[in-house]
Write an enzyme that holds these catalytic residues in place. Structure first.
Site: not given
Ligand code: SF4
Length: 367
Positions: A104, A117, A124, A128, A131, A357
């Site tokens: 995306e 962006c 990923c 986190c 996220c 975000c």
């Molecule tokens: S915020 Fe999301 S995209 Fe960014 S490093 Fe952490 S898990 Fe990965």
């Protein structure tokens, strides 16, 4: 079918990742005049990757080239438009190791700027817990060509259909800024990051100024050092907590590169006059928006070189967090400012299409 060179295992180069010199070499091997390389790159730089659009290139050469290079590494699958003008694109990768997978990209039109962006990875690995992208897991790195092609695809889309904003001040048809803040940790894909920056900055490429590009990272210290040695693009750190105990939870890479290491790295990061490092701070109610968090930030932030961007948390199904209220975010910002820290509250964009975000996740990833 995955694009391969001469039936071998070597993958074809992607037009979006080539310099004029590299395309000239391709021309020589095809026994075609070198000046065609610049003509093709000029089309590419406008976002025109479809060979059918390259009207000054003989059809026979376009056909020959289509066997030697990948013209369009991304196929647009879906475009969603927010009521605030933000656009979210879902692309399928057409070639290479990750063929068939999805990424995306977001375009954010604002007064006097148009920001793309870009994603740097499929999902990923860093996980986190707040996220949405992290919940997808990790499915591979994007090539530099696939990163640059996101920018080109947005340029093409804006060429065909500018954002229809009633506010005449909004620059709605140009890409002026790039942020590496989409899916993935760009510094965990160092090759893709550095090579794509080269094309975006190249005088024969997209010719963007370093000041208009921002690379965001969760804090991979050796990679930040290397970026500082080779480039003067803007740096943003996903900080989200300024004590190790909390950051170990919210940004798990902190267990490998704790705040003391990050502090030393940021203090040594080369910054020219008037430039600063942005510390991104997503505000989670009762988690990192407490009085003790102000105190942790007070101790951590280098006031001369850094500023804090407070970001509202964008909820998604199944997440365990609540975002801080608008009022609380404003109060938090004021308290930081009273301590001499530059802090701003970032306006969230594209929430209604899950383009804000931390909300990116390419659903329906092909196996
Ligand atoms: S915020 Fe999301 S995209 Fe960014 S490093 Fe952490 S898990 Fe990965």
């Amino acid at each position: 079918m995955r694009a391969m060179r001469n039936g071998s295992q070597q993958e074809l180069p992607q037009l979006s990742s080539l310099t004029v010199a590299e395309l000239k070499t391709e021309m020589e091997s095809l026994k075609e005049p070198g000046y065609r390389a610049k003509q093709i790159i000029d089309w590419r730089n406008k976002g025109m990757l479809n060979p059918d659009d390259m009207k000054n290139i003989p059809i026979a050469l376009r056909v020959k080239l289509a066997i030697a290079i990948v013209f369009e590494p991304l196929q647009l699958v879906q475009r969603q438009c927010s009521k605030d003008g933000t656009r979210k694109y879902l692309f399928k990768l057409t070639s290479g190791k990750q063929q068939g997978k999805m990424v995306e990209t977001v375009f954010i039109p604002e007064e006097k700027r148009g920001t793309v962006c870009v994603s740097s990875q499929i999902g990923c690995v860093l996980d986190c817990p707040f996220c949405y992208t992290g919940t997808q897991g990790f499915d591979g790195n994007l090539t530099s060509g696939e990163i640059v092609a996101q920018v080109l695809a947005v340029k093409y889309d804006l060429l065909k259909e500018p954002v229809n904003e009633s506010n005449a001040e909004i620059l709605h048809s140009h890409v002026t800024h790039i942020v590496y803040m989409g899916m993935g940790e760009p510094m965990a894909n160092e090759t893709g990051l550095h090579e794509s920056l080269n094309i975006l900055l190249d005088a024969d490429g997209l010719k963007l100024s370093q000041r208009r590009i921002t690379v965001s990272t969760s804090g991979l210290v050796p990679q930040i050092n290397r970026l500082g040695e080779t480039s003067a693009v803007n740096l943003a750190i996903s900080l989200h907590a300024a004590s190790d105990a909390l950051r170990d939870v919210l940004v798990p890479i902190n267990r490998k590169y704790p705040l003391e290491q990050l502090r030393q790295c940021l203090d040594a990061y080369p910054l020219s006059a008037q430039r600063h490092i942005t510390l991104e701070y997503v505000m989670l109610e009762g988690v990192n928006d407490r009085p003790e968090d102000i105190e942790s930030l007070n101790k951590f932030v280098n006031r001369r070189r850094e500023r804090i961007n407070l970001i509202s948390f964008n909820a998604y199904p199944g997440n365990p967090y609540e975002g801080s209220s608008k009022e609380h975010m404003n109060k938090f910002a004021k308290q930081l400012i009273s301590k001499g820290i530059r802090a701003t509250v970032r306006r969230s964009r594209g929430q209604d299409i899950m383009a804000a975000c931390g909300q990116l996740k390419a659903e329906g990833i092909a196996a």
